[in-house]
Each structure stands twice: as structure tokens, then as C-alpha cells.
Design a protein around this motif. Structure first.
Motif, PDB file in Angstrom:
ATOM      1  N   SER A   1      11.125  67.013 123.873  1.00 33.72           N
ATOM      2  CA  SER A   1      10.175  66.742 124.948  1.00 33.72           C
ATOM      3  C   SER A   1      10.867  66.044 126.102  1.00 33.72           C
TER       4      SER A   1
ATOM      5  N   HIS B   1      10.342  67.158 114.026  1.00 32.56           N
ATOM      6  CA  HIS B   1      11.196  66.758 115.164  1.00 32.56           C
ATOM      7  C   HIS B   1      10.578  67.323 116.440  1.00 32.56           C
TER       8      HIS B   1
ATOM      9  N   GLN C   1       9.495  63.459 127.250  1.00 37.64           N
ATOM     10  CA  GLN C   1       9.129  62.062 127.014  1.00 37.64           C
ATOM     11  C   GLN C   1      10.250  61.323 126.289  1.00 37.64           C
ATOM     12  N   ASN C   2      10.480  60.083 126.688  1.00 41.58           N
ATOM     13  CA  ASN C   2      11.660  59.324 126.264  1.00 41.58           C
ATOM     14  C   ASN C   2      11.817  59.133 124.765  1.00 41.58           C
ATOM     15  N   GLU C   3      10.697  59.004 124.046  1.00 48.02           N
ATOM     16  CA  GLU C   3      10.816  58.673 122.619  1.00 48.02           C
ATOM     17  C   GLU C   3      11.215  59.870 121.756  1.00 48.02           C
ATOM     18  N   HIS C   4      11.306  61.045 122.369  1.00 47.53           N
ATOM     19  CA  HIS C   4      11.641  62.256 121.613  1.00 47.53           C
ATOM     20  C   HIS C   4      13.020  62.799 122.008  1.00 47.53           C
TER      21      HIS C   4
ATOM     22  N   ARG D   1      21.668  66.629 119.935  1.00 46.82           N
ATOM     23  CA  ARG D   1      20.526  66.266 119.082  1.00 46.82           C
ATOM     24  C   ARG D   1      19.586  67.448 118.858  1.00 46.82           C
TER      25      ARG D   1
ATOM     26  N   SER E   1      15.582  64.778 123.902  1.00 45.15           N
ATOM     27  CA  SER E   1      15.572  65.251 125.288  1.00 45.15           C
ATOM     28  C   SER E   1      16.080  66.689 125.373  1.00 45.15           C
TER      29      SER E   1
ATOM     30  N   THR F   1       4.283  67.531 122.709  1.00 42.75           N
ATOM     31  CA  THR F   1       3.507  66.329 123.016  1.00 42.75           C
ATOM     32  C   THR F   1       2.153  66.638 123.655  1.00 42.75           C
TER      33      THR F   1
ATOM     34  N   GLN G   1       0.363  67.881 119.569  1.00 42.08           N
ATOM     35  CA  GLN G   1      -0.069  66.677 118.861  1.00 42.08           C
ATOM     36  C   GLN G   1      -0.827  67.030 117.583  1.00 42.08           C
TER      37      GLN G   1
END
Length: 295
Positions: free
Chosen positions: A33, A30, A35-38, A46, A40, A11, A16
Motif C-alpha cells: 500500500s 501481507h 500507507q506507511n505501515e504497510h 520487501r 511500500s 487498505t 479491509q
């Protein structure tokens, strides 16, 4: 099925850019990160699912070194590199179809302060101090994994130059405010690489299945700090650039919560292995790189 690439710590500024380019190449990207949307770092299931069957795993994770080296930050800088590398190593070991290539970040700061000669992979001298300790521990953690089906490459990345982020922002601000003179003596070497060349290096190494180990990721023509600041002033039409002597940097670095090492250490690093392997840089000179970044 689309080819799959996993960007760990994807990120940031480099991540990016890589995400954008891999999506343009029609990869399934994939991102692991905090960050929540990715995905964990704590979600091992996952993570494994993403890495299993991937063409390529790239680890860019690590807390920024642009901070004061107090004990709390030093611990976070070290752990954010070694713990993420271990998490990825364990995931790769658990894969049914491990990735063909795992590229782990490292740093050109691993070499000693050098104003006398260039450092190559073959005869570069490893330095001393906290930053070097981070780099060597990081590489040792990475190469401790014995992975029969996955090639491993550590990239000793120089300072990355690109549009809209990274070190270009503070450098351009210094010049705009008339502070774009030399820092310290100005004799310290500045090894750098253009963001697009960094991506092309990754692609080159992905295709070259005969290559593994450590690679210096720096443009073939490093410059002195004096030359760097001169070129930045020229590109921005800034006639005046006040110098920043060492004592001023020491005082200022406390105020802006960073370390003078980031500008005063002489990083003189040459990409010998890449050049021997036949890699061609799009931006071999600083003038070419800055012309693309600053319009």
C-alpha cells in the motif's frame, strides 16, 4: 508455516474486509500500500519477499474513479492500475516460489452501456470511452505476463455492496434526505455484488485450479435503477424519494467533483462463467443483499 496471502492495494473497502476474513482463516496477510505501515510499492525487496511463496496474490490497487475526469485525474486513474500491475508482474517473475494464483481486479464497466441485453464473458461487447480504455489497458497489462507457474484471473467486478463503506454510504444518504428517487430515466441497469460473495468467489477460484482468464463478478439478478432506489426506500421506510433528472445530475456532479457515468451508465452484466463452473451465490437477489446490509 502459515499459508500466506498478499493483498496489493489492500487498505480500501474491499481490502479491509478481505484482510479480516483471511486473518480469521489463519492466513499470514501481507499488504502492499501507499500507507506507511504497510509494504511500500517502491520497496521492491520487501514486495518480492512477501509474494515469494504466497498461496495467493490479490491486486485491488487503483485510484478511486469517484472524481472528475480531468487530465490529472485520468492519468492517475490509469497509472495507479497499470503501474501497480507491472510492479507485481515483475515481482512474480523474480520469485523462486511464485504464487499459485494471481487475481487482478478489473471492472464490469468494461462493457458498453446496455439496456437491450445482458453482457457475458463470451458475448459481452466492450464499450468505448475513458473508463473502458482504463479497463482494457489494465487487463492487457495483466495478461501480458506469461507466468508458467501462476494461474491468472481478472475479475470484472460490478458495484460492490457491503456494510459500512463503498457506494452504500452515498446511496443511503440520498434516501435519508428524501432524494432517493430515480436517477436519469431510471431504466439503466445496476449490476452489483455483495462483498461477502466477492470473497467467496475468490475462494472458489483459488480451489478450482482448472479455471483461469476473465470472470464477471456480479450477482445473477441485476436490477434497474428504478428498482434499486425503490428497494432502498422500502428498507429505510422512506416514503418520499425525489427523482434526479440528467440535467440535475450533470450540475450536481460538478459540485461534488464526480462523473454522472457512475450512476447513469447501464451496466447489465451476468456471471455466466461462475454459474457454469458451479458457484453458488449467498446473496443472488438485491433484496437479500440489502436485508443483510441494512438492519
Amino acid at each position: 508455516m502459515k499459508k500466506k496471502v498478499v493483498l496489493a492495494g489492500g487498505t480500501g473497502f474491499i481490502g479491509q474486509h478481505f484482510t479480516k476474513l483471511y486473518k480469521e482463516l489463519d492466513y499470514d496477510v501481507h499488504i502492499i500500500s501507499r500507507q506507511n505501515e504497510h509494504i511500500s510499492w517502491t520497496d521492491t525487496e520487501r514486495m518480492l519477499e512477501a509474494i515469494d511463496g504466497a498461496e495467493l496474490l490479490i491486486n485491488l490497487a487503483g485510484k478511486s474513479v469517484n472524481c472528475r475526469y480531468n487530465e490529472t485525474n485520468k492519468k492517475a486513474i490509469m497509472q495507479s492500475r497499470t503501474e501497480t500491475t507491472k510492479a507485481l508482474g515483475e515481482a512474480v517473475l523474480s520469485c523462486e516460489t511464485p504464487p499459485k494464483l494471481w487475481i487482478n481486479s478489473s471492472t464490469a464497466t468494461i462493457y458498453r452501456h446496455a439496456e437491450d441485453r445482458a453482457m457475458t464473458e463470451a458475448d459481452g461487447e466492450i464499450g468505448t470511452g475513458f473508463s473502458v480504455e482504463v479497463a482494457t489497458t489494465w487487463e492487457d497489462t495483466f495478461f501480458a505476463y506469461q507466468l508458467p507457474h501462476t494461474r491468472q484471473i481478472a475479475l470484472r467486478i460490478a458495484i460492490v455492496l457491503g456494510k459500512g463503506g463503498g457506494v452504500m454510504i452515498p446511496y443511503l444518504n440520498l434516501v435519508k434526505f428524501g432524494l432517493g428517487g430515480i436517477q436519469g430515466t431510471g431504466d439503466q441497469m445496476f449490476s452489483w455484488i455483495h462483498l461477502d460473495d466477492l470473497f467467496q468467489i475468490v475462494e472458489f477460484l483459488r480451489e478450482r485450479e482448472d479455471l483461469s482468464g476473465v470472470f464477471n463478478c456480479s450477482a445473477p439478478e441485476p436490477v434497474t435503477n428504478h428498482e434499486l432506489m425503490k428497494q432502498l426506500r422500502t428498507k429505510l421506510n422512506a416514503p418520499i424519494g425525489l427523482p434526479a433528472p440528467k440535467w440535475m445530475l450533470e450540475a450536481g456532479s460538478v459540485l461534488i467533483r464526480t462523473e454522472t457515468e457512475l450512476v447513469l451508465k447501464s451496466r447489465w452484466v451476468i456471471p455466466e462463467r461462475l454459474e457454469q463452473a458451479g458457484f453458488t451465490f449467498t446473496y443472488p437477489t438485491l433484496d437479500q443483499a440489502l436485508s443483510e446490509i441494512i438492519h
